[in-house]
Write an enzyme that holds these catalytic residues in place. Structure first.
Site, PDB file in Angstrom:
ATOM      1  N   HIS A 254      49.579 -48.108  41.886  1.00  0.00           N
ATOM      2  CA  HIS A 254      48.448 -49.043  41.975  1.00  0.00           C
ATOM      3  C   HIS A 254      47.204 -48.530  41.252  1.00  0.00           C
ATOM      4  O   HIS A 254      46.283 -49.308  41.000  1.00  0.00           O
ATOM      5  CB  HIS A 254      48.115 -49.302  43.444  1.00  0.00           C
ATOM      6  CG  HIS A 254      47.608 -48.077  44.152  1.00  0.00           C
ATOM      7  ND1 HIS A 254      48.423 -46.993  44.423  1.00  0.00           N
ATOM      8  CD2 HIS A 254      46.383 -47.740  44.608  1.00  0.00           C
ATOM      9  CE1 HIS A 254      47.716 -46.066  45.029  1.00  0.00           C
ATOM     10  NE2 HIS A 254      46.476 -46.480  45.153  1.00  0.00           N
ATOM     11  N   ASP A 255      47.165 -47.236  40.930  1.00  0.00           N
ATOM     12  CA  ASP A 255      46.001 -46.644  40.245  1.00  0.00           C
ATOM     13  C   ASP A 255      46.247 -46.399  38.765  1.00  0.00           C
ATOM     14  O   ASP A 255      45.379 -45.878  38.071  1.00  0.00           O
ATOM     15  CB  ASP A 255      45.642 -45.292  40.885  1.00  0.00           C
ATOM     16  CG  ASP A 255      44.860 -45.446  42.181  1.00  0.00           C
ATOM     17  OD1 ASP A 255      44.221 -46.494  42.370  1.00  0.00           O
ATOM     18  OD2 ASP A 255      44.899 -44.515  43.006  1.00  0.00           O
TER      19      ASP A 255
ATOM     20  N   ASN B 202      50.383 -67.811  52.810  1.00  0.00           N
ATOM     21  CA  ASN B 202      49.591 -68.894  53.416  1.00  0.00           C
ATOM     22  C   ASN B 202      48.641 -69.608  52.446  1.00  0.00           C
ATOM     23  O   ASN B 202      47.800 -70.404  52.861  1.00  0.00           O
ATOM     24  CB  ASN B 202      48.802 -68.373  54.628  1.00  0.00           C
ATOM     25  CG  ASN B 202      47.810 -67.285  54.246  1.00  0.00           C
ATOM     26  OD1 ASN B 202      47.680 -66.939  53.057  1.00  0.00           O
ATOM     27  ND2 ASN B 202      47.108 -66.736  55.228  1.00  0.00           N
TER      28      ASN B 202
ATOM     29  N   ASP C 237      46.410 -40.306  51.036  1.00  0.00           N
ATOM     30  CA  ASP C 237      45.464 -40.510  49.947  1.00  0.00           C
ATOM     31  C   ASP C 237      44.606 -39.253  49.741  1.00  0.00           C
ATOM     32  O   ASP C 237      44.058 -38.713  50.711  1.00  0.00           O
ATOM     33  CB  ASP C 237      44.576 -41.715  50.306  1.00  0.00           C
ATOM     34  CG  ASP C 237      43.711 -42.178  49.163  1.00  0.00           C
ATOM     35  OD1 ASP C 237      44.259 -42.569  48.126  1.00  0.00           O
ATOM     36  OD2 ASP C 237      42.468 -42.145  49.311  1.00  0.00           O
TER      37      ASP C 237
ATOM     38  N   ASP D 189      50.183 -45.884  54.160  1.00  0.00           N
ATOM     39  CA  ASP D 189      49.155 -45.145  53.425  1.00  0.00           C
ATOM     40  C   ASP D 189      48.152 -44.604  54.442  1.00  0.00           C
ATOM     41  O   ASP D 189      47.710 -45.332  55.337  1.00  0.00           O
ATOM     42  CB  ASP D 189      48.449 -46.087  52.443  1.00  0.00           C
ATOM     43  CG  ASP D 189      48.135 -45.406  51.122  1.00  0.00           C
ATOM     44  OD1 ASP D 189      47.609 -44.284  51.171  1.00  0.00           O
ATOM     45  OD2 ASP D 189      48.412 -45.985  50.060  1.00  0.00           O
TER      46      ASP D 189
ATOM     47  N   ASP E   9      46.104 -68.582  50.587  1.00  0.00           N
ATOM     48  CA  ASP E   9      44.681 -68.219  50.434  1.00  0.00           C
ATOM     49  C   ASP E   9      44.435 -67.372  49.185  1.00  0.00           C
ATOM     50  O   ASP E   9      43.322 -66.933  48.922  1.00  0.00           O
ATOM     51  CB  ASP E   9      44.150 -67.504  51.680  1.00  0.00           C
ATOM     52  CG  ASP E   9      44.801 -66.136  51.917  1.00  0.00           C
ATOM     53  OD1 ASP E   9      45.722 -65.767  51.140  1.00  0.00           O
ATOM     54  OD2 ASP E   9      44.396 -65.440  52.865  1.00  0.00           O
TER      55      ASP E   9
ATOM     56  N   GLU F   3      48.967 -37.238  48.042  1.00  0.00           N
ATOM     57  CA  GLU F   3      48.355 -37.438  46.728  1.00  0.00           C
ATOM     58  C   GLU F   3      47.418 -36.255  46.501  1.00  0.00           C
ATOM     59  O   GLU F   3      46.457 -36.066  47.242  1.00  0.00           O
ATOM     60  CB  GLU F   3      47.579 -38.753  46.697  1.00  0.00           C
ATOM     61  CG  GLU F   3      46.966 -39.029  45.332  1.00  0.00           C
ATOM     62  CD  GLU F   3      45.962 -40.172  45.341  1.00  0.00           C
ATOM     63  OE1 GLU F   3      45.804 -40.810  44.294  1.00  0.00           O
ATOM     64  OE2 GLU F   3      45.307 -40.399  46.378  1.00  0.00           O
TER      65      GLU F   3
END
Length: 558
Positions: free
Chosen positions: A327-328, A23, A199, A98, A25, A254
């Site tokens: 992502h980490d 969209n 997590d 997650d 943004d 994790e």
């Protein structure tokens, strides 16, 4: 060995904020993911792990949840989420959500209530302690720097936050809290969720609240001994399994700080806890004694010894999760390969490595086109709370050398993985028509999905072939692993064996040209090349091979 659909699957992790913006943004969203499902289907993935999309004030990019049963406004609506899972299921892909239940956001209604007074019904949903001698209850350090305790003036007590001060830890000793968590998980399963990635799940059981041994000269110390794999962790997970997970969903926990023996407890088929764990030992092999930001070169022997320990240790008893980035973590081709001259070759080599071991492979978005680390010109361009807190502590407070600190961010910073997926060579890499929430890696004109899909020799098509091979050859999924040349400084080689099926995997982890010599006691007949990142002779001879830079080759033999 038990056969299971999740052992035979390949998982693809989506970090929604950086995947695709529908969209304009500047923030990736759920409809953006829907737009790209056919791309993921073509790649061949079975399960999509979706990083948090719950309602959140975004202090830690969604890992601070303020409502577990609603969707973050930037990502869309619950109707968008329902549309996404329907479209995934229509393509025979499963969704792994997650699950963030070691802590919530400080804006969750539980915490807003808990801090009103000491006798509030929600007070015991969190961990509160009186201060000690005018200081914090313990000397524990937060994972994001500074104290793990935050003072609350209203009730004159401190609450525990192992991560950001906007992420108060939940009190798992409280049975009422646990029931709320299980009810929420069941609610998502009723909505069609196929599994959970949990997590820091092994931190939920705390073992008392005493000072940790202080590291020389540091104000705060790691309290890991008091919250890694705590005394009731298996009791809680078995209860969670009974109440929720026994409904047939796939799970991966994790679990930082877990070793092989502990992993067997978490993943043993007779334990009724989790299917798999993410362990972190191989993620620390290039860290010095000062931790993550203390850079040191990786030795191939350390990597091989570590993977061999886990491959053999869980064989027949547990199950491995196979990953080199997420992502980490920084981009794997920059960390373990060569993101310059041999970017394509080394990305294919690393993919061969991950997809020919025993365990379930996890692909992180952009990995399949060889996306690389980024070097932003200044700290102002970085967004990650861990990175910004570390920079502030080291540069602003301790006057450490800024250039050295920036170098460690370039190598290890979490934002390396969070720059937008590079879809094409248009402005902002086709990620958004607006201004992206974090800058796009400048190499998007050369490295992007459109180019990779169009090129039959690309990293993307190599991944596609690897995934297909894994589905067609049970030996890749279930075969025993045995290492060869276990002292070689450049070559990582191993066999996979299942009954009469045998594979020989040879990987050159360098830009040199080492020679592979087949061990004298090993006989390979009817040798056939299954996959390689270089052209191979029609009639291969595996007794002696002069390897090319970052060469990977998998042979089938008898």
């Amino acid at each position: 060995m038990d056969q299971s659909w999740w052992k035979e699957s390949v998982v693809y992790q989506i970090y929604p904020r950086s995947f695709k913006d529908s969209n304009g943004d500047g923030v990736g969203d759920l409809q953006g993911i829907v737009e790209k499902l056919d791309y993921l289907k073509e790649l061949g993935v079975d399960i999509i792990w979706l990083s948090p999309v719950y309602k959140s004030p975004n202090d830690d990019n969604g890992y601070d949840v303020s409502d577990y049963q609603d969707i973050m406004d930037e990502f869309g609506t619950m109707a968008d989420w329902e549309h996404l899972i329907q479209e995934m299921h229509d393509r025979e892909m499963k969704l792994m959500m997650d699950l963030v239940v070691n802590h919530s956001s400080d804006e969750h209604h539980w915490f807003l209530e808990a801090k009103k007074s000491k006798d509030n019904p929600y007070r015991n949903y969190y961990i509160w302690r009186k201060g000690k001698d005018g200081k914090e209850p313990t000397n524990w350090e937060s994972f994001f720097s500074g104290s793990a305790w935050e003072y609350d003036e209203t009730t004159d007590e401190y609450f525990l936050h192992l991560f950001s001060k906007k992420q108060p830890d939940l009190n798992w000793e409280n049975a009422k809290l646990r029931k709320e968590v299980y009810d929420m998980m069941n609610w998502w399963i009723d909505k069609g969720v196929d599994g959970f990635r949990m997590d820091v799940i092994n931190l939920i059981s705390k073992a008392g609240y005493q000072d940790a041994r202080n590291m020389e000269g540091k104000k705060y110390a790691s309290g890991a001994e008091y919250f890694f794999n705590g005394p009731k962790i298996h009791e809680y997970l078995q209860e969670m399994n009974k109440e929720v997970l026994s409904r047939g969903v796939v799970t991966v926990g994790e679990t930082p700080g877990v070793d092989v023996e502990q992993a067997k407890l978490y993943t043993g088929s007779d334990r009724n806890e989790l299917n798999m764990v993410f362990q972190f030992e191989h993620m620390d092999l290039d860290s010095g004694p000062g931790g993550k930001w203390d850079l040191r070169p990786l030795k191939l022997k350390d990597l091989r010894d570590n993977f061999t320990k886990w491959q053999k240790g869980l064989e027949g008893e547990g199950w491995n999760s196979l990953y080199l980035n997420n992502h980490d973590q920084p981009r794997m081709v920059s960390r373990f390969g060569n993101d310059g001259k041999y970017r394509v070759e080394s990305a294919k080599m690393l993919a061969t490595f991950l997809h020919t071991l025993q365990g379930t492979p996890y692909i992180y978005q952009g990995e399949e086109i060889g996306m690389t680390n980024v070097k932003f010109a200044s700290i102002e361009e970085y967004k990650d709370i861990e990175t910004l807190n570390m920079y502030k502590e080291k540069v602003n407070e301790n006057n450490e050398d800024e250039a050295k600190v920036m170098e460690s961010i370039y190598v290890k910073g979490r934002d390396n993985a969070r720059t937008p997926v590079q879809w094409n060579a248009s402005e902002h890499a086709g990620f958004t028509t607006g201004t992206p929430w974090i800058a796009v890696n400048p190499n998007y004109k050369e490295v992007n999905v459109e180019q990779a899909v169009a090129d039959p020799d690309s990293i993307f098509h190599y991944y596609k072939k690897l995934i297909k091979l894994r589905k067609e050859n049970e030996v890749i999924v279930y075969g025993a692993y045995d290492v060869l040349l276990d002292d070689h400084e450049q070559i990582y080689a191993y066999t996979r064996t299942l009954k009469k099926e045998k594979l020989l995997v040879i990987l050159n982890f360098t830009d040199h040209r080492p020679e592979f010599k087949l061990p004298e006691d090993m006989i390979c007949r009817d040798v056939e090349v299954l996959i390689s990142n270089y052209e191979q002779p029609e009639e291969p001879d595996v007794t002696s091979i002069k390897l090319r830079p970052y060469e990977a080759v998998v042979y089938k033999y008898r």
